[in-house]
Motif scaffolding. Structure first.
Motif, PDB file in Angstrom:
ATOM      1  N   LYS A  37       0.945  -1.152   0.066  1.00  0.00           N
ATOM      2  CA  LYS A  37      -0.106  -0.039   0.118  1.00  0.00           C
ATOM      3  C   LYS A  37       0.799   1.365  -0.136  1.00  0.00           C
ATOM      4  O   LYS A  37       0.549   2.156  -0.740  1.00  0.00           O
ATOM      5  CB  LYS A  37      -1.051  -0.042   1.291  1.00  0.00           C
ATOM      6  N   ASP A  38       1.954   1.297   0.729  1.00  0.00           N
ATOM      7  CA  ASP A  38       2.936   2.443   0.788  1.00  0.00           C
ATOM      8  C   ASP A  38       4.179   1.925   0.040  1.00  0.00           C
ATOM      9  O   ASP A  38       4.879   1.099   0.356  1.00  0.00           O
ATOM     10  CB  ASP A  38       3.090   2.742   2.299  1.00  0.00           C
ATOM     11  N   GLU A  39       4.299   2.501  -1.274  1.00  0.00           N
ATOM     12  CA  GLU A  39       5.226   2.156  -2.026  1.00  0.00           C
ATOM     13  C   GLU A  39       6.768   2.626  -1.650  1.00  0.00           C
ATOM     14  O   GLU A  39       7.635   2.377  -2.276  1.00  0.00           O
ATOM     15  CB  GLU A  39       5.198   2.411  -3.569  1.00  0.00           C
ATOM     16  N   THR A  40       6.964   3.333  -0.539  1.00  0.00           N
ATOM     17  CA  THR A  40       8.018   3.721  -0.071  1.00  0.00           C
ATOM     18  C   THR A  40       8.765   2.604   0.675  1.00  0.00           C
ATOM     19  O   THR A  40      10.009   2.738   1.033  1.00  0.00           O
ATOM     20  CB  THR A  40       8.009   4.868   0.684  1.00  0.00           C
ATOM     21  N   GLN A  41       8.036   1.536   1.192  1.00  0.00           N
ATOM     22  CA  GLN A  41       8.517   0.667   2.126  1.00  0.00           C
ATOM     23  C   GLN A  41       8.873  -0.553   1.319  1.00  0.00           C
ATOM     24  O   GLN A  41       8.457  -0.964   0.237  1.00  0.00           O
ATOM     25  CB  GLN A  41       7.438   0.207   3.223  1.00  0.00           C
ATOM     26  N   ALA A  42       9.931  -1.295   2.038  1.00  0.00           N
ATOM     27  CA  ALA A  42      10.292  -2.708   1.108  1.00  0.00           C
ATOM     28  C   ALA A  42       9.480  -3.861   1.812  1.00  0.00           C
ATOM     29  O   ALA A  42       9.400  -4.920   0.910  1.00  0.00           O
ATOM     30  CB  ALA A  42      11.654  -2.741   1.167  1.00  0.00           C
ATOM     31  N   VAL A  43       9.043  -3.962   2.982  1.00  0.00           N
ATOM     32  CA  VAL A  43       8.492  -4.987   3.507  1.00  0.00           C
ATOM     33  C   VAL A  43       7.237  -4.622   4.307  1.00  0.00           C
ATOM     34  O   VAL A  43       7.158  -3.147   4.599  1.00  0.00           O
ATOM     35  CB  VAL A  43       9.408  -5.536   4.402  1.00  0.00           C
ATOM     36  N   CYS A  44       6.448  -5.483   4.461  1.00  0.00           N
ATOM     37  CA  CYS A  44       4.992  -5.119   5.317  1.00  0.00           C
ATOM     38  C   CYS A  44       5.330  -5.370   6.673  1.00  0.00           C
ATOM     39  O   CYS A  44       6.264  -5.701   7.019  1.00  0.00           O
ATOM     40  CB  CYS A  44       4.058  -5.894   4.767  1.00  0.00           C
ATOM     41  N   PRO A  45       4.077  -4.997   7.547  1.00  0.00           N
ATOM     42  CA  PRO A  45       4.411  -5.229   9.072  1.00  0.00           C
ATOM     43  C   PRO A  45       4.738  -6.702   9.427  1.00  0.00           C
ATOM     44  O   PRO A  45       5.198  -6.946  10.212  1.00  0.00           O
ATOM     45  CB  PRO A  45       3.011  -4.846   9.600  1.00  0.00           C
ATOM     46  N   TYR A  46       4.215  -7.565   8.513  1.00  0.00           N
ATOM     47  CA  TYR A  46       4.368  -9.047   9.127  1.00  0.00           C
ATOM     48  C   TYR A  46       5.611  -9.644   8.483  1.00  0.00           C
ATOM     49  O   TYR A  46       6.201 -10.453   9.304  1.00  0.00           O
ATOM     50  CB  TYR A  46       3.229 -10.108   7.987  1.00  0.00           C
ATOM     51  N   CYS A  47       6.208  -8.905   7.729  1.00  0.00           N
ATOM     52  CA  CYS A  47       7.834  -9.322   7.338  1.00  0.00           C
ATOM     53  C   CYS A  47       8.870  -8.604   8.022  1.00  0.00           C
ATOM     54  O   CYS A  47       9.925  -8.488   7.647  1.00  0.00           O
ATOM     55  CB  CYS A  47       7.793  -9.142   5.464  1.00  0.00           C
ATOM     56  N   LYS A  48       8.173  -7.574   8.771  1.00  0.00           N
ATOM     57  CA  LYS A  48       9.236  -6.523   9.273  1.00  0.00           C
ATOM     58  C   LYS A  48      10.469  -7.339  10.149  1.00  0.00           C
ATOM     59  O   LYS A  48      11.423  -6.827  10.057  1.00  0.00           O
ATOM     60  CB  LYS A  48       8.368  -5.791  10.358  1.00  0.00           C
ATOM     61  N   GLU A  49       9.932  -8.359  10.852  1.00  0.00           N
ATOM     62  CA  GLU A  49      10.784  -9.135  11.818  1.00  0.00           C
ATOM     63  C   GLU A  49      12.015  -9.949  10.798  1.00  0.00           C
ATOM     64  O   GLU A  49      12.989 -10.326  11.373  1.00  0.00           O
ATOM     65  CB  GLU A  49      10.082 -10.137  12.571  1.00  0.00           C
ATOM     66  N   LYS A  50      11.469 -10.194   9.502  1.00  0.00           N
ATOM     67  CA  LYS A  50      12.622 -10.829   8.597  1.00  0.00           C
ATOM     68  C   LYS A  50      13.284  -9.812   7.786  1.00  0.00           C
ATOM     69  O   LYS A  50      13.821 -10.128   6.811  1.00  0.00           O
ATOM     70  CB  LYS A  50      11.819 -11.846   7.679  1.00  0.00           C
TER      71      LYS A  50
END
Length: 122
Positions: A37-50
């Motif tokens: 949804k936010d194209e400035t990020q590389a990972v989503c909140p679920y993948c943040k720990e990885k």
């Protein structure tokens, strides 16, 4: 005798306008491949720990592409006869030329993927 011209024409679907917008390619998460949804990020909140693992994987891929490009570049320089000058090769029948151009394109795409992580804060 009059011939009905409309009866002889074949039906064709309506044409799209020339200026119609093309479908936009959406960025996906580098880990789980869901649409961001936010194209400035590389990972989503679920993948943040990885995130560290994903970043390392992307850096490894970048390093491999850089090494491959370096080998192809050196091979082109040897073919040209000079290891100290820029390669001026546009031979359309040379497979090394096409491999080098493809790896160069892949390098720019991989660099854009890594830029999505932002500046590392150690």
């Amino acid at each position: 005798m009059r011939v009905n011209i409309r009866a002889q024409r074949r039906w064709s679907p309506p044409r799209r306008a020339l200026c119609s917008p093309l479908p936009r390619r959406l960025l996906s998460v580098l880990g789980c491949k869901t649409v961001l949804k936010d194209e400035t990020q590389a990972v989503c909140p679920y993948c943040k720990e990885k995130e560290g693992e994903i970043y390392q994987r992307e850096m490894t891929a970048l390093s491999a592409l850089e090494a491959k490009f370096g080998r192809l570049w050196t091979q082109c320089q040897r073919c040209q006869g000079s290891l100290h000058e820029e390669v001026i090769c546009t031979s359309r029948d040379c497979p090394i030329f096409y491999m080098r151009k493809k790896v160069q394109k892949d390098l720019t795409e991989q660099d854009k993927r890594i830029e999505r992580f932002g500046i590392p804060s150690w």
